[in-house]
Design a protein around this motif. Structure first.
Motif, PDB file in Angstrom:
ATOM      1  N   PHE A   1       0.894  -1.223   0.104  1.00 25.37           N
ATOM      2  CA  PHE A   1       0.053  -0.043   0.104  1.00 25.37           C
ATOM      3  C   PHE A   1       0.767   1.279   0.039  1.00 25.37           C
ATOM      4  CE2 PHE A   1      -2.234   3.501   2.288  1.00 25.37           C
ATOM      5  CZ  PHE A   1      -3.257   3.685   1.540  1.00 25.37           C
ATOM      6  N   LYS A   2       1.913   1.052   0.703  1.00 24.01           N
ATOM      7  CA  LYS A   2       2.691   2.457   0.865  1.00 24.01           C
ATOM      8  C   LYS A   2       3.515   2.577  -0.392  1.00 24.01           C
ATOM      9  CE  LYS A   2       7.088   4.111   3.183  1.00 24.01           C
ATOM     10  NZ  LYS A   2       8.201   3.773   4.119  1.00 24.01           N
TER      11      LYS A   2
ATOM     12  N   THR B   1       1.341   8.808  -6.311  1.00 21.43           N
ATOM     13  CA  THR B   1       1.656  10.282  -6.398  1.00 21.43           C
ATOM     14  C   THR B   1       2.671  10.777  -7.285  1.00 21.43           C
ATOM     15  OG1 THR B   1       1.526  10.096  -3.795  1.00 21.43           O
ATOM     16  CG2 THR B   1       2.673  12.049  -4.749  1.00 21.43           C
ATOM     17  N   VAL B   2       3.786   9.985  -7.565  1.00 24.03           N
ATOM     18  CA  VAL B   2       4.685  10.352  -8.857  1.00 24.03           C
ATOM     19  C   VAL B   2       3.806  10.397 -10.159  1.00 24.03           C
ATOM     20  CG1 VAL B   2       6.599   9.674  -9.963  1.00 24.03           C
ATOM     21  CG2 VAL B   2       6.537   9.150  -7.631  1.00 24.03           C
ATOM     22  N   VAL B   3       3.060   9.446 -10.439  1.00 26.91           N
ATOM     23  CA  VAL B   3       2.335   9.231 -11.881  1.00 26.91           C
ATOM     24  C   VAL B   3       1.270  10.446 -11.893  1.00 26.91           C
ATOM     25  CG1 VAL B   3       0.791   7.916 -13.134  1.00 26.91           C
ATOM     26  CG2 VAL B   3       2.775   6.731 -11.986  1.00 26.91           C
ATOM     27  N   LEU B   4       0.560  10.828 -10.856  1.00 26.21           N
ATOM     28  CA  LEU B   4      -0.394  11.856 -10.790  1.00 26.21           C
ATOM     29  C   LEU B   4       0.373  13.097 -11.082  1.00 26.21           C
ATOM     30  CD1 LEU B   4      -3.293  12.746 -10.868  1.00 26.21           C
ATOM     31  CD2 LEU B   4      -3.020  12.923  -8.105  1.00 26.21           C
ATOM     32  N   ALA B   5       1.694  13.302 -10.270  1.00 29.83           N
ATOM     33  CA  ALA B   5       2.153  14.696 -10.644  1.00 29.83           C
ATOM     34  C   ALA B   5       2.777  14.685 -11.765  1.00 29.83           C
ATOM     35  CB  ALA B   5       3.664  14.586  -9.667  1.00 29.83           C
ATOM     36  N   LEU B   6       3.226  13.734 -12.560  1.00 26.36           N
ATOM     37  CA  LEU B   6       3.679  13.646 -14.018  1.00 26.36           C
ATOM     38  C   LEU B   6       2.620  14.004 -14.901  1.00 26.36           C
ATOM     39  CD1 LEU B   6       6.014  12.994 -15.928  1.00 26.36           C
ATOM     40  CD2 LEU B   6       5.475  10.566 -15.789  1.00 26.36           C
TER      41      LEU B   6
ATOM     42  N   ARG C   1      -5.949  -0.317  -7.801  1.00 22.34           N
ATOM     43  CA  ARG C   1      -7.332   0.245  -8.641  1.00 22.34           C
ATOM     44  C   ARG C   1      -8.012   1.210  -7.361  1.00 22.34           C
ATOM     45  NH1 ARG C   1      -7.572  -5.470  -9.796  1.00 22.34           N
ATOM     46  NH2 ARG C   1      -7.294  -5.364 -12.130  1.00 22.34           N
ATOM     47  N   LYS C   2      -7.962   0.784  -5.962  1.00 23.46           N
ATOM     48  CA  LYS C   2      -8.575   1.510  -4.781  1.00 23.46           C
ATOM     49  C   LYS C   2      -7.986   2.862  -4.830  1.00 23.46           C
ATOM     50  CE  LYS C   2      -9.823  -2.791  -2.765  1.00 23.46           C
ATOM     51  NZ  LYS C   2     -10.056  -3.732  -1.403  1.00 23.46           N
ATOM     52  N   GLY C   3      -9.065   3.497  -4.402  1.00 28.53           N
ATOM     53  CA  GLY C   3      -8.525   5.062  -3.868  1.00 28.53           C
ATOM     54  C   GLY C   3      -9.042   6.180  -5.001  1.00 28.53           C
TER      55      GLY C   3
ATOM     56  N   SER D   1      -6.373   6.799  -7.901  1.00 30.12           N
ATOM     57  CA  SER D   1      -6.360   5.842  -9.151  1.00 30.12           C
ATOM     58  C   SER D   1      -7.523   6.576  -9.983  1.00 30.12           C
ATOM     59  CB  SER D   1      -6.786   4.439  -8.671  1.00 30.12           C
ATOM     60  OG  SER D   1      -5.718   4.051  -8.105  1.00 30.12           O
ATOM     61  N   ALA D   2      -8.528   7.063  -9.608  1.00 31.76           N
ATOM     62  CA  ALA D   2      -9.763   7.321 -10.391  1.00 31.76           C
ATOM     63  C   ALA D   2      -9.345   8.683 -10.981  1.00 31.76           C
ATOM     64  CB  ALA D   2     -10.882   7.534  -9.618  1.00 31.76           C
ATOM     65  N   VAL D   3      -8.547   9.363 -10.335  1.00 28.81           N
ATOM     66  CA  VAL D   3      -8.090  10.794 -10.938  1.00 28.81           C
ATOM     67  C   VAL D   3      -7.076  10.729 -11.885  1.00 28.81           C
ATOM     68  CG1 VAL D   3      -6.711  12.811 -10.540  1.00 28.81           C
ATOM     69  CG2 VAL D   3      -8.731  12.124  -8.940  1.00 28.81           C
ATOM     70  N   ILE D   4      -6.186   9.719 -11.824  1.00 28.43           N
ATOM     71  CA  ILE D   4      -5.011   9.313 -12.531  1.00 28.43           C
ATOM     72  C   ILE D   4      -5.734   8.676 -13.976  1.00 28.43           C
ATOM     73  CG2 ILE D   4      -3.008   7.615 -13.008  1.00 28.43           C
ATOM     74  CD1 ILE D   4      -2.517   7.767 -10.410  1.00 28.43           C
ATOM     75  N   THR D   5      -6.809   7.921 -13.769  1.00 27.89           N
ATOM     76  CA  THR D   5      -7.419   7.396 -15.089  1.00 27.89           C
ATOM     77  C   THR D   5      -8.160   8.630 -15.997  1.00 27.89           C
ATOM     78  OG1 THR D   5      -7.824   5.248 -14.140  1.00 27.89           O
ATOM     79  CG2 THR D   5      -9.173   5.607 -15.801  1.00 27.89           C
TER      80      THR D   5
END
Length: 581
Positions: free
Chosen positions: A15-16, A23-28, A403-405, A408-412
């Motif tokens: 999970f960590k 976080t890294v992917v979303l920032a990218l 997938r949870k959280g 993940s939805a925002v990244i998609t």
């Protein structure tokens, strides 16, 4: 008890790591996609540029700046989307559900037009139908003595025809996939009850394929309204403007604020129609057509209509695939498009500079600008393909494994946002984003880095979709076993996931390579003489009246695109379900 504790610790570690990776992917993704669009909006809200909104929407020039181009854009979108659904749906119905002759040939040819750049079809149309209204060389038909009317040579009519013949293959692919899943029990029951083919089509097939029809129409609409090359080549000579050509014109003449406003409005219009299409589909839930029973129904017997319908399909397919390639190839050898198939010369390919032909411009082999553009284009394709594979793999891995959280939805959602943004508007956004210095970072306008970053961000939805498909085929227990032995995330990714998914990732990378080397709308605003690309050079030569050079360059792009596409299809090794039987 010890095993339970270890499992709990493993889940906490996983999970960590998942949170860190998210976080890294979303920032990218925010840096690649969200910030350019936000920077564009903020630019138009500055005190010295906010007046651009009133100039475009309510000013004395608003009719020519926005409303007339808007009317043309919407007309193109609606007509092209309708035509694509009818033509693509007709071909899909023939291939999937009837006994039409040469089904496999029709199915393969119906997927090819989307591989051909839209500006290639527009150039081919000009080589055939161009008349003397705007001066310069006339097309082959006028050279043969035929009087080509203005409405057929220029403006809205040829634009509609060319774009429909370009985008219908997208509709065909979507509708054919949906028709292949139609429950055979429904069709067989109707056949046993004595229902005719037309009744089965209207009462069963059309209702259950509504989602595919709406999706196909929405995507074709979005593609048509954002297309720059075709209305620019066939419409601008007679002052027919669309929002994409008006956006390009505003930035070209230095009216950047107005151009960005038009770009924002173009994004909103395209996004609104895609959203409406999704709402129409999601509003109904009675589309289930796949059950645990049923086999392939007997194909509809067309009887005496088999060969006429086959001939009709072949006319559309030859016009959209074979004919443009033949016309462009012939035009690259002909001294004049009026004499398309006579007095051929190799000058436009291998000729040296001579003042007696083409104003001293050498053939493409000896043309330093074109040779440099070829190297830049190939390097751009490879760089965007590699970067897209990497970012797409990380993004799809994150959404597939964690997938949870809400992250993940925002990244998609963010990863697919570029689908809503027309290419020329995305290019304009990157000029606003990286065209000027940001703190210690220098301006990237006119650099290779800007082309790579913008291309990677724009094609990210395709790389994510490909990555998601291959990641889901790799069992998670393999990585879990490696993690329990102490393997790091990078080690698991490089030693397990990538090797097992390499064929699919490579095929996706090749498709990204094809899309970027034949793209014009994204790079037309990022083009500079120091960083040329083939598609923009072809457009420039065509605009300046050197059609042979434009067509020769386009043939080179076509050759590279088709060769790479065939390699990608071979790597994927997946047959279309409607071609198996």
């Amino acid at each position: 008890m010890v095993d339970v504790t270890m499992n709990r610790q493993g889940r906490r570690v996983l999970f960590k790591h998942g949170s860190v990776l998210k976080t890294v992917v979303l920032a990218l993704l925010i840096a690649l996609i969200v910030l350019p669009l936000l920077r564009t909006v903020l630019f138009t809200l500055q005190p010295d540029t906010i007046k651009a909104w009133s100039d475009v929407l309510t000013g004395r020039l608003s009719t020519n700046l926005f409303y007339k181009p808007l009317g043309n854009t919407l007309l193109i979108g609606v007509v092209v989307a309708t035509g694509c659904v009818f033509l693509g749906g007709f071909l899909a119905w023939l291939v999937v559900m009837t006994n039409v002759p040469f089904r496999k040939t029709i199915g393969v040819m119906a997927t090819l037009p989307f591989m051909i750049p839209s500006f290639a079809a527009a150039l081919a149309w000009g080589a055939l139908f161009r008349n003397d209204r705007v001066g310069g060389q006339v097309g082959w038909l006028q050279g043969m003595g035929l009087d080509i009317p203005d409405w057929l040579a220029w403006g809205i009519t040829p634009t509609l025809i060319v774009l429909t013949l370009h985008y219908f293959s997208l509709a065909f692919t979507i509708i054919a996939a949906a028709l292949a899943t139609v429950n055979s029990d429904l069709v067989e029951a109707a056949q046993i009850a004595g229902a005719k083919g037309g009744r089965i089509l209207m009462g069963i097939i059309l209702p259950v394929t509504t989602p595919a029809l709406v999706a196909a129409g929405s995507l074709c609409f979005a593609g048509a309204v954002s297309n720059f090359a075709t209305p620019a080549l066939l419409g601008l000579p007679v002052r027919m403007q669309t929002l994409s050509t008006r956006l390009f014109g505003m930035i070209e003449v230095g009216q950047v604020g107005r151009g960005y406003v038009i770009g924002i409005l173009l994004v909103l219009i395209s996004g609104a129609f895609l959203w409406a299409g999704n709402r129409i589909v999601s509003g109904r839930r009675s589309y289930a057509t796949i059950t645990g029973k049923g086999g392939r129904a007997k194909r509809l017997d067309l009887r005496g209509a088999r060969w006429p319908l086959c001939a009709l399909a072949m006319v559309a397919l030859v016009s959209s695939t074979v004919l443009p390639v033949v016309i462009l190839s012939a035009s690259s050898f002909a001294p004049s498009s009026a004499n398309l198939f006579s007095n051929w010369t190799l000058h436009y390919w291998v000729g040296l500079s001579s003042q007696s032909i083409a104003q001293g411009i050498p053939g493409i082999v000896h043309n330093e600008d074109i040779v440099r553009a070829l190297s830049v284009t190939l390097a751009l394709g490879l760089a965007v393909a590699l970067a897209g594979m990497l970012v797409g793999l990380l993004t799809s891995y994150t959404t597939a494994r964690f997938r949870k959280g809400w992250m993940s939805a925002v990244i998609t959602q963010v990863s697919f946002l570029p689908l809503l943004v027309p290419g020329i508007a995305f290019g304009a956004a990157y000029i606003a984003y990286l065209g000027a210095p940001i703190g210690p970072f220098p301006a990237l306008y006119g650099t290779f880095a800007l082309l790579v970053i913008a291309g990677t961000a724009y094609l990210l939805p395709f790389s994510v979709q490909t990555g998601r498909a291959v990641i889901q085929q790799v069992g998670g227990e393999l990585e879990e076993s490696a993690r329990l032995t102490g393997a790091s995330f990078a080690r698991r990714l490089s030693a397990i996931t990538v090797p097992l998914a390499i064929r699919g990732l490579t095929a996706g990378g090749i498709l990204i390579f094809v899309k970027i080397i034949r793209d014009l709308s994204l790079v037309v605003l990022l083009f500079t003489p120091t960083m040329p690309v083939l598609s923009v050079l072809a457009y420039r030569y065509a605009s300046e009246g050197f059609g042979q050079f434009a067509n020769a360059i386009t043939v080179v792009i076509l050759f590279i695109s088709i060769a790479a596409s065939l390699i990608a299809n071979w790597l994927q090794a997946k047959s279309q379900p409607w071609l198996k039987n």
